[in-house]
Design a protein around this motif. Structure first.
Motif, PDB file in Angstrom:
ATOM      1  N   PHE A 217       0.949  -1.172  -0.046  1.00 16.91           N
ATOM      2  CA  PHE A 217      -0.117  -0.005  -0.095  1.00 16.91           C
ATOM      3  C   PHE A 217       0.909   1.263   0.239  1.00 16.91           C
ATOM      4  O   PHE A 217       0.565   2.291  -0.674  1.00 16.91           O
ATOM      5  CB  PHE A 217      -0.955   0.179   1.144  1.00 16.91           C
ATOM      6  CG  PHE A 217      -1.609   1.281   1.510  1.00 16.91           C
ATOM      7  CD1 PHE A 217      -2.724   1.667   0.498  1.00 16.91           C
ATOM      8  CD2 PHE A 217      -1.386   2.118   2.314  1.00 16.91           C
ATOM      9  CE1 PHE A 217      -3.262   2.887   0.578  1.00 16.91           C
ATOM     10  CE2 PHE A 217      -2.063   3.238   2.625  1.00 16.91           C
ATOM     11  CZ  PHE A 217      -3.060   3.694   1.733  1.00 16.91           C
ATOM     12  N   ARG A 218       1.896   1.045   0.625  1.00 13.77           N
ATOM     13  CA  ARG A 218       2.888   2.368   0.771  1.00 13.77           C
ATOM     14  C   ARG A 218       3.501   2.591  -0.612  1.00 13.77           C
ATOM     15  O   ARG A 218       3.879   3.750  -1.089  1.00 13.77           O
ATOM     16  CB  ARG A 218       3.969   2.093   1.576  1.00 13.77           C
ATOM     17  CG  ARG A 218       3.451   2.554   3.142  1.00 13.77           C
ATOM     18  CD  ARG A 218       4.701   2.124   4.048  1.00 13.77           C
ATOM     19  NE  ARG A 218       4.483   2.296   5.506  1.00 13.77           N
ATOM     20  CZ  ARG A 218       3.529   1.761   6.191  1.00 13.77           C
ATOM     21  NH1 ARG A 218       2.986   0.563   5.695  1.00 13.77           N
ATOM     22  NH2 ARG A 218       3.183   2.073   7.530  1.00 13.77           N
ATOM     23  N   ILE A 219       3.675   1.543  -1.437  1.00 11.26           N
ATOM     24  CA  ILE A 219       4.177   1.593  -2.813  1.00 11.26           C
ATOM     25  C   ILE A 219       3.282   2.215  -3.949  1.00 11.26           C
ATOM     26  O   ILE A 219       3.341   2.993  -4.762  1.00 11.26           O
ATOM     27  CB  ILE A 219       4.747   0.295  -3.342  1.00 11.26           C
ATOM     28  CG1 ILE A 219       5.916  -0.239  -2.323  1.00 11.26           C
ATOM     29  CG2 ILE A 219       5.183   0.395  -4.787  1.00 11.26           C
ATOM     30  CD1 ILE A 219       6.634  -1.381  -2.713  1.00 11.26           C
ATOM     31  N   ASP A 220       1.893   1.567  -3.745  1.00 12.40           N
ATOM     32  CA  ASP A 220       0.854   2.017  -4.624  1.00 12.40           C
ATOM     33  C   ASP A 220      -0.587   2.117  -3.769  1.00 12.40           C
ATOM     34  O   ASP A 220      -0.837   0.955  -3.237  1.00 12.40           O
ATOM     35  CB  ASP A 220       0.608   0.862  -5.796  1.00 12.40           C
ATOM     36  CG  ASP A 220      -0.429   1.267  -6.647  1.00 12.40           C
ATOM     37  OD1 ASP A 220      -0.919   2.286  -6.693  1.00 12.40           O
ATOM     38  OD2 ASP A 220      -0.508   0.476  -7.647  1.00 12.40           O
ATOM     39  N   SER A 221      -1.037   2.988  -3.666  1.00 12.69           N
ATOM     40  CA  SER A 221      -2.129   3.377  -2.745  1.00 12.69           C
ATOM     41  C   SER A 221      -3.402   2.747  -3.420  1.00 12.69           C
ATOM     42  O   SER A 221      -4.492   2.848  -2.811  1.00 12.69           O
ATOM     43  CB  SER A 221      -2.462   4.828  -2.486  1.00 12.69           C
ATOM     44  OG  SER A 221      -2.687   5.736  -3.486  1.00 12.69           O
ATOM     45  N   THR A 222      -3.461   2.162  -4.786  1.00 16.17           N
ATOM     46  CA  THR A 222      -4.560   1.622  -5.371  1.00 16.17           C
ATOM     47  C   THR A 222      -4.978   0.341  -4.913  1.00 16.17           C
ATOM     48  O   THR A 222      -5.897  -0.378  -5.383  1.00 16.17           O
ATOM     49  CB  THR A 222      -4.437   1.933  -6.871  1.00 16.17           C
ATOM     50  OG1 THR A 222      -3.148   1.014  -7.323  1.00 16.17           O
ATOM     51  CG2 THR A 222      -4.309   3.209  -7.370  1.00 16.17           C
ATOM     52  N   TYR A 223      -3.956  -0.334  -4.172  1.00 14.56           N
ATOM     53  CA  TYR A 223      -4.284  -1.623  -3.565  1.00 14.56           C
ATOM     54  C   TYR A 223      -5.317  -1.638  -2.819  1.00 14.56           C
ATOM     55  O   TYR A 223      -5.339  -0.452  -1.880  1.00 14.56           O
ATOM     56  CB  TYR A 223      -2.866  -2.133  -2.962  1.00 14.56           C
ATOM     57  CG  TYR A 223      -1.885  -2.995  -3.573  1.00 14.56           C
ATOM     58  CD1 TYR A 223      -2.242  -4.319  -3.856  1.00 14.56           C
ATOM     59  CD2 TYR A 223      -1.073  -2.172  -4.222  1.00 14.56           C
ATOM     60  CE1 TYR A 223      -1.189  -4.975  -4.527  1.00 14.56           C
ATOM     61  CE2 TYR A 223       0.157  -2.857  -5.115  1.00 14.56           C
ATOM     62  CZ  TYR A 223      -0.230  -4.319  -5.331  1.00 14.56           C
ATOM     63  OH  TYR A 223       0.966  -5.044  -6.096  1.00 14.56           O
ATOM     64  N   PRO A 224      -6.452  -2.455  -2.832  1.00 15.91           N
ATOM     65  CA  PRO A 224      -7.795  -2.478  -1.790  1.00 15.91           C
ATOM     66  C   PRO A 224      -7.271  -2.688  -0.703  1.00 15.91           C
ATOM     67  O   PRO A 224      -6.199  -3.382  -0.124  1.00 15.91           O
ATOM     68  CB  PRO A 224      -8.603  -3.618  -2.722  1.00 15.91           C
ATOM     69  CG  PRO A 224      -7.411  -4.507  -3.142  1.00 15.91           C
ATOM     70  CD  PRO A 224      -6.282  -3.696  -3.872  1.00 15.91           C
ATOM     71  N   ASP A 225      -8.125  -2.313   0.143  1.00 22.77           N
ATOM     72  CA  ASP A 225      -8.174  -2.691   1.826  1.00 22.77           C
ATOM     73  C   ASP A 225      -8.381  -4.121   1.960  1.00 22.77           C
ATOM     74  O   ASP A 225      -9.043  -4.526   1.223  1.00 22.77           O
ATOM     75  CB  ASP A 225      -8.988  -1.873   2.487  1.00 22.77           C
ATOM     76  CG  ASP A 225      -8.662  -0.402   2.952  1.00 22.77           C
ATOM     77  OD1 ASP A 225      -7.322  -0.178   3.141  1.00 22.77           O
ATOM     78  OD2 ASP A 225      -9.506   0.547   2.666  1.00 22.77           O
ATOM     79  N   VAL A 226      -7.396  -4.748   2.926  1.00 26.77           N
ATOM     80  CA  VAL A 226      -7.818  -6.280   3.275  1.00 26.77           C
ATOM     81  C   VAL A 226      -7.899  -6.231   4.781  1.00 26.77           C
ATOM     82  O   VAL A 226      -7.150  -5.799   5.438  1.00 26.77           O
ATOM     83  CB  VAL A 226      -6.527  -6.839   2.594  1.00 26.77           C
ATOM     84  CG1 VAL A 226      -6.674  -8.518   3.289  1.00 26.77           C
ATOM     85  CG2 VAL A 226      -6.065  -7.013   1.402  1.00 26.77           C
ATOM     86  N   ASP A 227      -9.333  -6.744   4.790  1.00 26.42           N
ATOM     87  CA  ASP A 227      -9.634  -7.024   6.387  1.00 26.42           C
ATOM     88  C   ASP A 227      -9.118  -8.327   6.912  1.00 26.42           C
ATOM     89  O   ASP A 227      -9.698  -9.384   6.821  1.00 26.42           O
ATOM     90  CB  ASP A 227     -11.010  -7.071   6.498  1.00 26.42           C
ATOM     91  CG  ASP A 227     -11.596  -7.140   7.812  1.00 26.42           C
ATOM     92  OD1 ASP A 227     -10.853  -6.901   8.845  1.00 26.42           O
ATOM     93  OD2 ASP A 227     -12.865  -7.349   8.167  1.00 26.42           O
ATOM     94  N   PHE A 228      -7.917  -8.226   7.499  1.00 29.16           N
ATOM     95  CA  PHE A 228      -7.323  -9.414   8.108  1.00 29.16           C
ATOM     96  C   PHE A 228      -8.028  -9.915   9.334  1.00 29.16           C
ATOM     97  O   PHE A 228      -7.803  -9.149  10.371  1.00 29.16           O
ATOM     98  CB  PHE A 228      -5.713  -9.313   8.429  1.00 29.16           C
ATOM     99  CG  PHE A 228      -5.070  -9.422   7.023  1.00 29.16           C
ATOM    100  CD1 PHE A 228      -4.362 -10.490   6.457  1.00 29.16           C
ATOM    101  CD2 PHE A 228      -4.654  -8.311   6.302  1.00 29.16           C
ATOM    102  CE1 PHE A 228      -3.546 -10.701   5.331  1.00 29.16           C
ATOM    103  CE2 PHE A 228      -3.883  -8.277   5.176  1.00 29.16           C
ATOM    104  CZ  PHE A 228      -3.476  -9.568   4.675  1.00 29.16           C
ATOM    105  N   HIS A 229      -8.621 -11.130   9.418  1.00 30.54           N
ATOM    106  CA  HIS A 229      -9.367 -11.272  10.510  1.00 30.54           C
ATOM    107  C   HIS A 229      -9.573 -12.968  10.235  1.00 30.54           C
ATOM    108  O   HIS A 229      -9.584 -13.456   9.570  1.00 30.54           O
ATOM    109  CB  HIS A 229     -10.739 -10.552  10.790  1.00 30.54           C
ATOM    110  CG  HIS A 229     -11.638 -10.924   9.925  1.00 30.54           C
ATOM    111  ND1 HIS A 229     -11.615 -10.725   8.661  1.00 30.54           N
ATOM    112  CD2 HIS A 229     -12.720 -11.864   9.949  1.00 30.54           C
ATOM    113  CE1 HIS A 229     -12.675 -10.973   8.052  1.00 30.54           C
ATOM    114  NE2 HIS A 229     -13.441 -11.931   8.819  1.00 30.54           N
TER     115      HIS A 229
END
Length: 227
Positions: free
Chosen positions: A107-119
Motif C-alpha cells: 500500500f505504501r508503494i501503490d495506494s490503489t491496492y484495496p483494503d484487506v480485512d485480516f481477521h
C-alpha cells in the motif's frame, strides 16, 4: 513483493544469548533438516480449520500465505501434534500478522491496492481482527479506520499530482515535511558546491593556458585575462 508469504521484522526478534541454548540433548542440523524435508509433503494447515476460519474477504494468495506460514510453524513447534487451541490461535495470529505487513508495504508503494480485512473467526463465532504492533503504536501512518477511503483518495491524488501543493503540504506528517525540506537543502547545497568546483576548474585551466599569474575574470561563457 506480493509473492512473499510473511514479513517478520528484525526488531521483533530477540538477540541470541547464551542462556537460550539448551544444556541437554538436541538434534544436529543435518538430522533436523532431513526431518523437515520429509514433512514437506504434509500440510499441517488443516489443523487450523479445526478451530478457526480465516476471513472470507481475504484473497486466495493471502489465504495461501497464511496457511503455509502456519503449517511451517506447526512443523517446527508441534510436529507430532498435541497443540492446544490457544497455542494454535497464537500461531495463526502471527502468520496473519506477518502477511499483513506485506500488504501494508504494498500500500505504501501503490495506494490503489484495496483494503484487506485480516481477521479470523473462532469456534464461538467471534470475529478477531489482526493488527500489527506498528499499526497500534502509529495509527496515523496506516490507511485503516473509519476514514480509510478518504486517506486513500488523498494519497492517490498526491501520486497523480492533482492535489494542490499547499494541500499536499498540510496532509504530510511534520516529520516527513522536515525530512523533505532537509533533502531539498542538501540537493541545493550539492548543486552549489558542484558549480563552484566547475568554475574553479575553469579558472585553473585558463590560467595554465594563458601562462599568466594574473586573475581570470569569468563573465558568462567568455574568459579573458585580467590586466
Amino acid at each position: 513483493m506480493d509473492r512473499l508469504h510473511a514479513y517478520l521484522p528484525g526488531w521483533e526478534v530477540d538477540v541470541i544469548r547464551g542462556e537460550m541454548f539448551t544444556s541437554g540433548y538436541g538434534f544436529i542440523v543435518d538430522y533436523l533438516a532431513e526431518i523437515l524435508r520429509h514433512l514437506r509433503s504434509q500440510d499441517f494447515a488443516l489443523r487450523v480449520n479445526q478451530h478457526f476460519t480465516v476471513g472470507k474477504s481475504i484473497s486466495t494468495r493471502d489465504r495461501d500465505a497464511v496457511y503455509k506460514t502456519s503449517s511451517g510453524l506447526l512443523k517446527l513447534l508441534f510436529p507430532n501434534g498435541g497443540e492446544s487451541e490457544a497455542e494454535l490461535e497464537e500461531l495463526l495470529h502471527l502468520s496473519m500478522e506477518c502477511r499483513k505487513r506485506v500488504k501494508d508495504q504494498l500500500f505504501r508503494i501503490d495506494s490503489t491496492y484495496p483494503d484487506v480485512d485480516f481477521h479470523y473467526v473462532g469456534a464461538d463465532g467471534q470475529k478477531r481482527r489482526v493488527t500489527t504492533v506498528e499499526e497500534e503504536e502509529f495509527p496515523q501512518f496506516y490507511g485503516g479506520g473509519p476514514h480509510a477511503h478518504l486517506k486513500r483518495k488523498r494519497l492517490r491524488k498526491q501520486q497523480e499530482g492533482t492535489m494542490p501543493p499547499s494541500a499536499q503540504h498540510r496532509t504530510q506528517p511534520k516529520l516527513l515535511r522536515s525530512l523533505r525540506d532537509w533533502r531539498k537543502a542538501m540537493l541545493s547545497l550539492r548543486r552549489t558546491v558542484k558549480v563552484s568546483a566547475t568554475r574553479n576548474s575553469s579558472v585553473r585551466t585558463s590560467t595554465a593556458r594563458h601562462g599568466s599569474s594574473s586573475p581570470i575574470l569569468i563573465s558568462g561563457s567568455s574568459i579573458r585575462s585580467g590586466t
